[in-house]
Design a protein around this motif. Structure first.
Motif, mmCIF file in Angstrom:
data_model
loop_
_atom_site.group_PDB
_atom_site.id
_atom_site.type_symbol
_atom_site.label_atom_id
_atom_site.label_comp_id
_atom_site.label_asym_id
_atom_site.label_seq_id
_atom_site.Cartn_x
_atom_site.Cartn_y
_atom_site.Cartn_z
ATOM 1 N N SER A 115 0.839 -1.212 0.000
ATOM 2 C CA SER A 115 0.000 0.000 0.000
ATOM 3 C C SER A 115 0.870 1.256 0.000
ATOM 4 O O SER A 115 2.077 1.189 0.188
ATOM 5 C CB SER A 115 -0.982 -0.032 1.182
ATOM 6 N N LYS A 116 0.215 2.388 -0.201
ATOM 7 C CA LYS A 116 0.908 3.675 -0.311
ATOM 8 C C LYS A 116 1.667 4.024 0.966
ATOM 9 O O LYS A 116 1.256 3.676 2.061
ATOM 10 C CB LYS A 116 -0.134 4.774 -0.575
ATOM 11 N N ARG A 117 2.773 4.743 0.821
ATOM 12 C CA ARG A 117 3.522 5.179 1.995
ATOM 13 C C ARG A 117 3.212 6.639 2.316
ATOM 14 O O ARG A 117 3.020 7.454 1.419
ATOM 15 C CB ARG A 117 5.019 4.986 1.771
ATOM 16 N N LEU A 118 3.183 6.921 3.592
ATOM 17 C CA LEU A 118 2.889 8.277 4.027
ATOM 18 C C LEU A 118 4.202 9.040 4.173
ATOM 19 O O LEU A 118 5.021 8.724 5.028
ATOM 20 C CB LEU A 118 2.136 8.236 5.359
ATOM 21 N N LYS A 119 4.363 10.040 3.318
ATOM 22 C CA LYS A 119 5.613 10.809 3.288
ATOM 23 C C LYS A 119 5.722 11.731 4.505
ATOM 24 O O LYS A 119 4.711 12.114 5.086
ATOM 25 C CB LYS A 119 5.673 11.657 2.010
ATOM 26 N N ASN A 120 6.935 12.068 4.835
ATOM 27 C CA ASN A 120 7.195 13.024 5.926
ATOM 28 C C ASN A 120 6.542 12.628 7.239
ATOM 29 O O ASN A 120 6.043 13.465 7.968
ATOM 30 C CB ASN A 120 6.692 14.437 5.562
ATOM 31 N N LEU A 121 6.496 11.324 7.475
ATOM 32 C CA LEU A 121 5.867 10.866 8.710
ATOM 33 C C LEU A 121 6.726 9.781 9.307
ATOM 34 O O LEU A 121 7.309 8.968 8.594
ATOM 35 C CB LEU A 121 4.477 10.329 8.396
ATOM 36 N N GLN A 122 6.817 9.815 10.627
ATOM 37 C CA GLN A 122 7.575 8.790 11.326
ATOM 38 C C GLN A 122 6.760 8.405 12.547
ATOM 39 O O GLN A 122 6.206 9.270 13.212
ATOM 40 C CB GLN A 122 8.914 9.384 11.719
ATOM 41 N N ILE A 123 6.686 7.101 12.802
ATOM 42 C CA ILE A 123 5.892 6.670 13.951
ATOM 43 C C ILE A 123 6.702 5.633 14.732
ATOM 44 O O ILE A 123 7.341 4.776 14.142
ATOM 45 C CB ILE A 123 4.494 6.189 13.488
ATOM 46 N N CYS A 124 6.721 5.790 16.064
ATOM 47 C CA CYS A 124 7.578 4.949 16.907
ATOM 48 C C CYS A 124 6.739 4.125 17.863
ATOM 49 O O CYS A 124 5.693 4.573 18.313
ATOM 50 C CB CYS A 124 8.506 5.817 17.748
ATOM 51 N N ARG A 125 7.217 2.963 18.176
ATOM 52 C CA ARG A 125 6.597 2.147 19.224
ATOM 53 C C ARG A 125 7.689 1.623 20.158
ATOM 54 O O ARG A 125 8.625 0.966 19.697
ATOM 55 C CB ARG A 125 5.840 0.964 18.618
ATOM 56 N N PRO A 126 7.571 1.932 21.456
ATOM 57 C CA PRO A 126 8.575 1.489 22.413
ATOM 58 C C PRO A 126 8.429 0.012 22.761
ATOM 59 O O PRO A 126 7.332 -0.549 22.669
ATOM 60 C CB PRO A 126 8.291 2.353 23.635
ATOM 61 N N PHE A 127 9.519 -0.599 23.148
ATOM 62 C CA PHE A 127 9.474 -1.983 23.611
ATOM 63 C C PHE A 127 10.663 -2.219 24.535
ATOM 64 O O PHE A 127 11.566 -1.380 24.618
ATOM 65 C CB PHE A 127 9.497 -2.974 22.437
ATOM 66 N N VAL A 128 10.624 -3.338 25.242
ATOM 67 C CA VAL A 128 11.764 -3.744 26.051
ATOM 68 C C VAL A 128 12.106 -5.194 25.714
ATOM 69 O O VAL A 128 11.225 -5.963 25.323
ATOM 70 C CB VAL A 128 11.538 -3.593 27.577
ATOM 71 N N TYR A 129 13.384 -5.504 25.834
ATOM 72 C CA TYR A 129 13.797 -6.895 25.625
ATOM 73 C C TYR A 129 14.899 -7.203 26.626
ATOM 74 O O TYR A 129 15.589 -6.296 27.113
ATOM 75 C CB TYR A 129 14.274 -7.129 24.192
#
Ligand code: SLL
Length: 153
Positions: free
Chosen positions: A1-15
């Motif tokens: 599918s299409k990519r959203l330009k000028n966008l960044q999305i983060c998800r935190p995690f621990v390991y």
């Protein structure tokens, strides 16, 4: 599918891992040279469920373990084992196909033995040893589908 330009999305995690020394009442199935029970894990922060965008996690253990590559397809993304030694575990994360993201890998040094100022006390208490790291998945120009998955509810 299409990519959203000028966008960044983060998800935190621990390991990382937790480990406890095996006690006298250990199961007879555990080899006598094993000293600890441990769990290596990858999870969301504050009970966050990662499975909407994480498809599977592959934990690569030391070759001394049977089937040393352990693929976990649903949460909890973790492997529990017993053993005697510390070693490096690779943790490879595969994302859902809609994300069109490459897999990512982290390396974790399995920690069994306490060290530092509290070590002697921890040893005599038979206390749980924990070693974990905070990190974030960073999705740059995510697909529309991934964006939807990450932002719904
Ligand atoms: C060390 N370089 O020598 C490390 C290797 C390997 C630990 C540690 C195996 C248990 C089993 C196990 O604990 N391996 O045989 O099932 O310290």
């Amino acid at each position: 599918s299409k990519r959203l330009k000028n966008l960044q999305i983060c998800r935190p995690f621990v390991y990382g891992n937790m480990a406890v020394p095996l006690k006298e009442d250990r199961s007879p199935d555990i080899p006598p040279d094993h000293t600890h029970s441990w769990t290596v894990f990858l999870k969301g922060v504050n009970g966050d469920d990662l499975s909407s965008f994480v498809k599977r996690v592959v934990f690569k253990l030391h070759e001394t373990y049977p089937n040393s590559s352990r693929s976990i397809e649903e949460p909890p993304f973790e492997v529990t084992e017993t053993g005697w030694g510390e070693f490096e575990i690779s943790i490879r994360v595969y994302f859902v196909p809609e994300a069109s993201e490459k897999n990512v890998v982290m390396y974790h040094h399995l920690k069994l033995h306490p060290y530092g100022p509290e070590a002697e006390q921890q040893k005599s208490d038979g206390a749980t040893v924990t070693s974990m790291q905070y990190d974030e998945f960073v999705f740059s120009e995510p697909t529309e589908s991934l964006f939807e998955i990450l932002t719904k509810k």
